[in-house]
Design an enzyme around this catalytic site. Structure first.
Site, short mmCIF file in Angstrom:
data_model
loop_
_atom_site.label_atom_id
_atom_site.label_comp_id
_atom_site.label_asym_id
_atom_site.label_seq_id
_atom_site.Cartn_x
_atom_site.Cartn_y
_atom_site.Cartn_z
N GLU A 124 0.65 1.57 -6.53
CA GLU A 124 1.72 0.79 -7.14
C GLU A 124 1.86 -0.57 -6.48
OE1 GLU A 124 4.70 4.34 -8.62
OE2 GLU A 124 4.60 3.86 -6.51
N CYS A 158 4.62 -7.39 -3.99
CA CYS A 158 4.41 -6.46 -2.88
C CYS A 158 3.17 -5.62 -3.19
CB CYS A 158 5.66 -5.58 -2.75
SG CYS A 158 5.53 -4.33 -1.47
N CYS A 176 -0.68 7.06 3.03
CA CYS A 176 -0.64 6.52 4.39
C CYS A 176 -0.70 7.70 5.36
CB CYS A 176 0.66 5.73 4.62
SG CYS A 176 0.79 5.07 6.29
N CYS A 202 5.69 8.40 8.65
CA CYS A 202 7.07 8.10 9.07
C CYS A 202 8.01 9.01 8.28
CB CYS A 202 7.40 6.63 8.82
SG CYS A 202 6.28 5.53 9.69
N CYS A 235 9.78 7.89 4.83
CA CYS A 235 8.99 7.15 3.84
C CYS A 235 8.22 8.08 2.92
CB CYS A 235 8.02 6.23 4.58
SG CYS A 235 6.83 5.40 3.51
N GLY A 255 0.73 2.17 2.17
CA GLY A 255 -0.30 2.07 3.19
C GLY A 255 0.06 1.22 4.39
N LEU A 289 10.05 -1.88 13.18
CA LEU A 289 10.55 -1.40 14.47
C LEU A 289 11.34 -0.10 14.28
CD1 LEU A 289 9.94 -2.88 17.03
CD2 LEU A 289 12.23 -3.86 16.97
N ASN A 295 16.50 3.60 1.82
CA ASN A 295 16.49 4.04 0.42
C ASN A 295 16.33 5.54 0.43
OD1 ASN A 295 16.56 1.43 -0.88
ND2 ASN A 295 14.56 1.13 0.05
N CYS A 317 11.43 -0.24 -0.97
CA CYS A 317 10.64 0.08 0.23
C CYS A 317 10.62 1.58 0.46
CB CYS A 317 11.28 -0.52 1.47
SG CYS A 317 11.42 -2.27 1.43
#
Ligand code: SAH
Ligand code: SF4
Length: 353
Positions: free
Chosen positions: A96, A109, A116, A120, A123, A165, A221, A296, A339
């Site tokens: 995407e 973006c 990925c 995390c 995510c 990614g 971070l 989000n 995000c």
């Protein structure tokens, strides 16, 4: 019929690689510049359409190479104008890209990998795991395909490598793509309008510091101490916060540029006034600004976004300490384009993960 598998995709070649292969045909260097303009300025879909090259040369070139393209399978638009593009790659994988209008800017973006590997915890892309790296052509074709959907008087002004990614985990292809984005005969973007966002993979960051290529750097971070960062981002165990900040301190920055630090605000995890104060302290001495991103939320993600009061208080502490910080409004959340919400699938298409 597609025999592209045996042929070279011209969009996978850097300007110098393209120059070398054109010379192997006994042609002058400027021919390769003409080809760059066809590929990236005019958006040519076929070698045969490159009418300022001789017919014989076009035929010879077509025997060994081809031009790949990408077409959106699906485009979804949110009320705030954000658009999410779903692309299917040649091997069936899906990625995407997100187009974000904001005042005079139109930011695209881009994804750099299918999925990925870094996992995390907040995510969705991380949840799907790593499928494969994108080729240079697949990164660039996202720009070309989105550009084709724009009306004449609009153009993409900024590029952010913040989609699916970890761009530095696909180092070679991502850097080649950025080289083509900034090349004056290719996309001609100013390097100040390209931002690469990374968790801070140390060997790649160090290598990057040696490269001639330039763009803006953003570091995710998301915490102000080792323990919380390792909890949210498992990669912190391998490349700890302290070392990432040290690499940032040593990173050669052009005059008047700063590193952007991204900080996703997660309710009760990293959003206290103490966290803000610690963040101020650890960023001392690094030319920096902070993008605060209220989490989000998404199904499958354990966490909640910080309350508005906490976000405001966090930002105030940073500002009082003299650190520029903005709260990044999350655009496109209702279509899962914000995000951390990219998974390469669209519910409306009935695609399951
Ligand atoms: N892998 C790179 C680039 C893609 S992620 C990186 O991590 O930097 C881009 C940004 O989205 C990162 O700053 C990440 O922290 C943020 N992000 C990921 N999941 C999010 C979520 N659920 N809500 C808000 N931001 C998120
Ligand atoms: Fe990967 Fe970035 Fe998501 Fe972490 S935040 S899992 S590095 S895409």
């Amino acid at each position: 019929m597609n025999n592209s598998l045996q042929k070279i995709d011209l969009k996978n070649l850097s300007p110098s690689e393209l120059g070398d292969s054109i010379r192997s045909f006994g042609k002058e260097r400027y021919r390769s510049l003409q080809i760059l303009r066809w590929l990236y300025q005019k958006g040519a879909h076929a070698i045969d359409g490159m009418t300022n090259l001789s017919e014989k040369f076009r035929q010879d070139l077509s025997e060994v190479s081809y031009i790949s393209t990408l077409h959106p399978l699906y485009v979804e638009q949110a009320k705030d104008g954000t658009k999410k593009f779903l692309f299917q790659l040649e091997d069936g994988n899906r990625i995407e890209s997100v187009l974000i209008p904001d005042k005079k800017r139109l930011t695209l973006c881009l994804s750099t990998q299918v999925g990925c590997a870094l996992g995390c915890r907040f995510c969705l892309t991380g949840k799907m795991g790593w499928k494969r790296d994108l080729m240079t052509s697949e990164i660039l074709n996202q720009i070309l395909a989105v550009r084709e959907t724009l009306t004449d008087n609009t153009s993409i002004t900024n590029i952010v490598l913040m989609g699916m990614g970890e761009p530095l985990a696909n180092y070679k292809n991502t850097l080649k793509a950025i080289e083509l984005m900034t090349n004056p005969d290719a996309f001609k973007f100013s390097s100040r309008r390209i931002t690469l966002s990374t968790v801070g993979l140390l060997p790649e960051l160090e290598q990057l510091a040696q490269e001639k290529i330039s763009f803006r750097l953003a570091i995710s971070l998301n915490a102000s101490d080792e323990e919380v960062r390792s909890y949210l981002m498992p990669i912190n165990r391998r490349y700890p916060l302290k070392k990432v900040l040290e690499a940032c301190r040593n990173f050669p920055l052009r005059a008047r540029t700063r590193i952007t630090f991204e900080y996703v605000l997660v309710e009760g995890v990293n959003d206290s006034p103490q966290d803000a104060k610690r963040l101020l302290k650890i960023l001392t001495g690094i030319p920096s600004k902070v993008n605060l991103i209220p989490l989000n939320e998404a199904p499958g993600i354990l966490f909640k976004r910080s309350s508005e009061e906490k976000v405001i208080r966090f930002q105030e502490i940073l500002m009082e300490g003299g650190l520029t910080s903005i709260v990044r409004a999350s655009k496109g959340a209702e279509i899962s384009a914000a995000c951390g919400q990219l998974q390469g699938k669209s519910l409306k298409l009935g695609v399951r993960s």
